[in-house]
Design a protein around this motif. Sequence first.
Motif: not given
Length: 497
Positions: A50-54, A60-67, A448-453
């Motif tokens: 779960a830690q790896s997924l989070n 990706l959330a950091n990249l999302l800001d840049n996007m 998807t990653l957060e749901v999986g975690a």
Amino acid sequence: MSDIVLSSAVRDNLLSLKQTANLQSVTQTRLATGMKVNTALDNPNSFFTAQSLNDRASDLANLLDNMGQAVQTIKAADKGITSITKLVESAKAIANQALQTSSEFERKQFASQYNDILEQIEDMARDSSYKGKNLLAGAGNELEVIFNEDSTSNLTVNPVDFTDTTLDDGLNLDNLDTGGTGTASFNLFGGTGTLALTGLQASSNLTDLAAWSTGDQVTITDSSGTTTLTVGTDITTVQDYVDALNDLSGVHTSFNESTDSISITSGNTNPIYVSKDNAGGGTATSGGATGGTTTTLTVSSLSSTATLISSGGFQAGDTITITDGNGFEPASIEIDSETTVSDLVSFIDNVKGLDATFSGGSISLLGEVSFDITSSNADFNRTTLGSTSGTVGLSAAASEFKSDTDIDRTLQAINAALDELRTAARSMGTSLSTVEIRTDFTQNMINTLEVGAGELTIADMNEEGANMLALQTRQQLSSTALSLANQADQSVLSLFG
């Protein structure tokens, strides 16, 4: 404590209560945190997975800001292109308006307006930046958008340069030369004189006069030269004499039958001298019937209140026309016997692009474009007897909107610039669409990653609530059982009753 002896039943119930309390503690923690795996001790595999997924979701959330910021940068450029396109269309409208008129002055004004539009285009391009990045400002403004954690998936948005409209790889729209100004002037002089032909009418022969004989020569002289008229060859009748004088530049002549004299009105800048010799056997005169050797017709500069017909260059009914370098006629005036010099100056001064002032018998002109002032009277602006042209010409450097060919060339450049803008807009639109699609994808991937975690670590609150109720019931039952076990041990006291 080891010295205390408890019965087996009591010990079993105490152990059960202890286990129930431990389970309650675990359940309470799960209910309080909402997590069924809070530490690696709870479930190492689930915790680290779960830690790896989070962690990936966070990256990706950091990249999302840049996007998101990249989207705004591209949108700023797109808005700039849209506005610049409207300005270029305005420039095209100006060029088309210029094509609808032949007035050189109006076309010069349109050329100036066109240049103003180009300046606004450059300002608009410079103002289309977002957070210091301007995709309309050329090299050094490349935008790189990263889509994944290791930067192997990315998009580079190349800028265009519209901050200088003259660039060949940009809009390729050059500022127009708006031309220059020109100056000119013409003099207004006037003078009158008479030649007495006593006893003659217009149809009379000049030789009816005692002093005139065939072969005599009449000489008319000013600073430009001399004109000679031979009696019997060049002039025979009085009317011939009048006509010959009328043919001289800047001179208006008429015969007054009531006074038997020729009236001469000059518009030349120099005196005119008239005399007749005795080469044919007559008697030398001042050009008339008798007397003197020379008639001198003096001239002086007209005042602002003088009538134009007091100069030999004007007659009532004359039409004065102003045309520009394109042959466009902005104004014309028909003069009459009351038209003054001041009226003429006002007429010229009211023509757009042409300023006129009067001083010392001279009208000075300042034109923003080329102008010609002409008259239906051939004697207009004839300064000497030898003048060959009466046109007042003012030359000024022409603007690049002067001819239809110039304007058509500009329209072709504008159409090419519009094509360039459409290409840039399509490129920006494609990049924007790509970034927005990747943004949506990244948002879904984070979810998807957060749901999986969460599936590995989040507690089922319904289940944990039911567990808590069951444990509370078990605790109550264990307490009751412990009480009963203690009561069984206390029954021995009845033996000491």
